[in-house]
Write a protein that holds these residues in place. Structure first.
Motif, PDB file in Angstrom:
ATOM      1  N   VAL A  11     -29.787 -23.411  36.594  1.00 39.54           N
ATOM      2  CA  VAL A  11     -28.861 -23.969  37.580  1.00 39.54           C
ATOM      3  C   VAL A  11     -27.564 -24.391  36.906  1.00 39.54           C
ATOM      4  CG1 VAL A  11     -28.523 -25.779  39.310  1.00 39.54           C
ATOM      5  CG2 VAL A  11     -30.748 -24.682  39.089  1.00 39.54           C
ATOM      6  N   ARG A  12     -27.669 -24.966  35.687  1.00 35.98           N
ATOM      7  CA  ARG A  12     -26.460 -25.364  34.962  1.00 35.98           C
ATOM      8  C   ARG A  12     -25.572 -24.155  34.656  1.00 35.98           C
ATOM      9  NH1 ARG A  12     -29.283 -27.640  30.861  1.00 35.98           N
ATOM     10  NH2 ARG A  12     -30.625 -29.150  31.837  1.00 35.98           N
ATOM     11  N   LYS A  13     -26.181 -23.055  34.277  1.00 36.21           N
ATOM     12  CA  LYS A  13     -25.412 -21.838  33.992  1.00 36.21           C
ATOM     13  C   LYS A  13     -24.714 -21.340  35.250  1.00 36.21           C
ATOM     14  CE  LYS A  13     -28.142 -20.182  30.116  1.00 36.21           C
ATOM     15  NZ  LYS A  13     -29.076 -19.136  29.647  1.00 36.21           N
ATOM     16  N   TRP A  14     -25.414 -21.415  36.381  1.00 30.54           N
ATOM     17  CA  TRP A  14     -24.800 -20.987  37.649  1.00 30.54           C
ATOM     18  C   TRP A  14     -23.637 -21.905  38.011  1.00 30.54           C
ATOM     19  CZ3 TRP A  14     -29.942 -20.250  40.798  1.00 30.54           C
ATOM     20  CH2 TRP A  14     -30.611 -19.119  40.325  1.00 30.54           C
ATOM     21  N   LYS A  23     -36.886 -27.299  44.772  1.00 32.60           N
ATOM     22  CA  LYS A  23     -36.793 -26.771  46.135  1.00 32.60           C
ATOM     23  C   LYS A  23     -36.900 -25.246  46.158  1.00 32.60           C
ATOM     24  CE  LYS A  23     -33.757 -26.617  50.179  1.00 32.60           C
ATOM     25  NZ  LYS A  23     -32.496 -27.040  50.766  1.00 32.60           N
ATOM     26  N   TYR A  24     -36.229 -24.594  45.204  1.00 30.10           N
ATOM     27  CA  TYR A  24     -36.169 -23.138  45.215  1.00 30.10           C
ATOM     28  C   TYR A  24     -37.098 -22.486  44.199  1.00 30.10           C
ATOM     29  CZ  TYR A  24     -32.153 -23.852  48.209  1.00 30.10           C
ATOM     30  OH  TYR A  24     -31.340 -24.222  49.249  1.00 30.10           O
ATOM     31  N   LEU A  82     -26.609 -22.181  46.290  1.00 30.88           N
ATOM     32  CA  LEU A  82     -27.224 -23.264  45.530  1.00 30.88           C
ATOM     33  C   LEU A  82     -26.152 -24.097  44.822  1.00 30.88           C
ATOM     34  CD1 LEU A  82     -30.460 -23.291  43.668  1.00 30.88           C
ATOM     35  CD2 LEU A  82     -28.454 -23.991  42.395  1.00 30.88           C
ATOM     36  N   VAL A  83     -25.153 -23.435  44.239  1.00 33.34           N
ATOM     37  CA  VAL A  83     -24.063 -24.144  43.566  1.00 33.34           C
ATOM     38  C   VAL A  83     -23.327 -25.042  44.561  1.00 33.34           C
ATOM     39  CG1 VAL A  83     -21.800 -23.819  42.477  1.00 33.34           C
ATOM     40  CG2 VAL A  83     -23.765 -22.507  41.679  1.00 33.34           C
ATOM     41  N   LEU A 119     -28.025 -31.737  46.794  1.00 33.00           N
ATOM     42  CA  LEU A 119     -29.162 -31.645  45.880  1.00 33.00           C
ATOM     43  C   LEU A 119     -28.717 -31.972  44.462  1.00 33.00           C
ATOM     44  CD1 LEU A 119     -30.763 -28.219  46.912  1.00 33.00           C
ATOM     45  CD2 LEU A 119     -31.650 -30.478  47.431  1.00 33.00           C
ATOM     46  N   GLY A 120     -29.639 -32.534  43.700  1.00 35.38           N
ATOM     47  CA  GLY A 120     -29.408 -32.702  42.276  1.00 35.38           C
ATOM     48  C   GLY A 120     -29.935 -31.468  41.550  1.00 35.38           C
ATOM     49  N   LEU A 121     -29.717 -31.412  40.245  1.00 36.31           N
ATOM     50  CA  LEU A 121     -30.175 -30.244  39.477  1.00 36.31           C
ATOM     51  C   LEU A 121     -31.691 -30.068  39.575  1.00 36.31           C
ATOM     52  CD1 LEU A 121     -27.986 -30.536  36.251  1.00 36.31           C
ATOM     53  CD2 LEU A 121     -27.746 -28.903  38.107  1.00 36.31           C
TER      54      LEU A 121
END
Length: 142
Positions: free
Chosen positions: A49-52, A40-41, A23-24, A32-34
């Motif tokens: 997602v930001r943390k990842w 999507k997932y 994903l990252v 993909l955007g955030l």
């Protein structure tokens, strides 16, 4: 009528490392955007997602610039496993293509044999003994 809520609370531990890294990569490559990645997932948290991205991405959040951070052994293993799978797929595909090419060559040889018998003509080019001697002599000189 009652509506049932299918909300399932998840934690970051519910996602595999390989999934997070994939994903990252999609987000960093611009695929993909955030918010698109979340939708999507099916990721519920805004900051997940930001943390990842901070943990597994190539962006230096302290200095606000992109860097190639050293990868953890887990990341390296996952990338190598993905490469092995891709190479195995490519190998299998090439083996199939090779098999088909061999089968075609056999069929074409059979067709030429049949045509030579039917029409009583030589289709294959047969080199004469003089040509063979000249070819061999040139090969020895070189």
């Amino acid at each position: 009528m009652e509506e049932t809520n299918n909300y399932v609370k998840r934690t970051q531990k519910d996602y595999s490392l390989q999934f997070k890294i994939q994903l990252v990569k999609e987000v960093e490559s611009g695929t993909l955007g955030l918010s698109e990645a979340r939708k999507k997932y099916g990721i519920q948290g805004d900051s997940t997602v930001r943390k990842w991205l901070q943990k597994y991405g190539n962006f230096d959040w302290d200095n606000q610039m992109s860097t190639n951070m050293p990868k953890s052994p887990e990341q390296k293993v996952l990338e190598l496993e993905a490469k092995v799978k891709l190479l195995e797929k490519q190998k299998a595909q090439l083996e199939r293509q090779n098999y088909i090419a061999d089968e075609k060559a056999i069929i074409f040889d059979m067709m030429i044999d049949i045509a030579e018998k039917e029409f009583k003509i030589d289709i294959r080019k047969n080199a004469s003994s003089e040509q063979l001697k000249r070819t061999q002599a040139k090969g020895k000189k070189a």
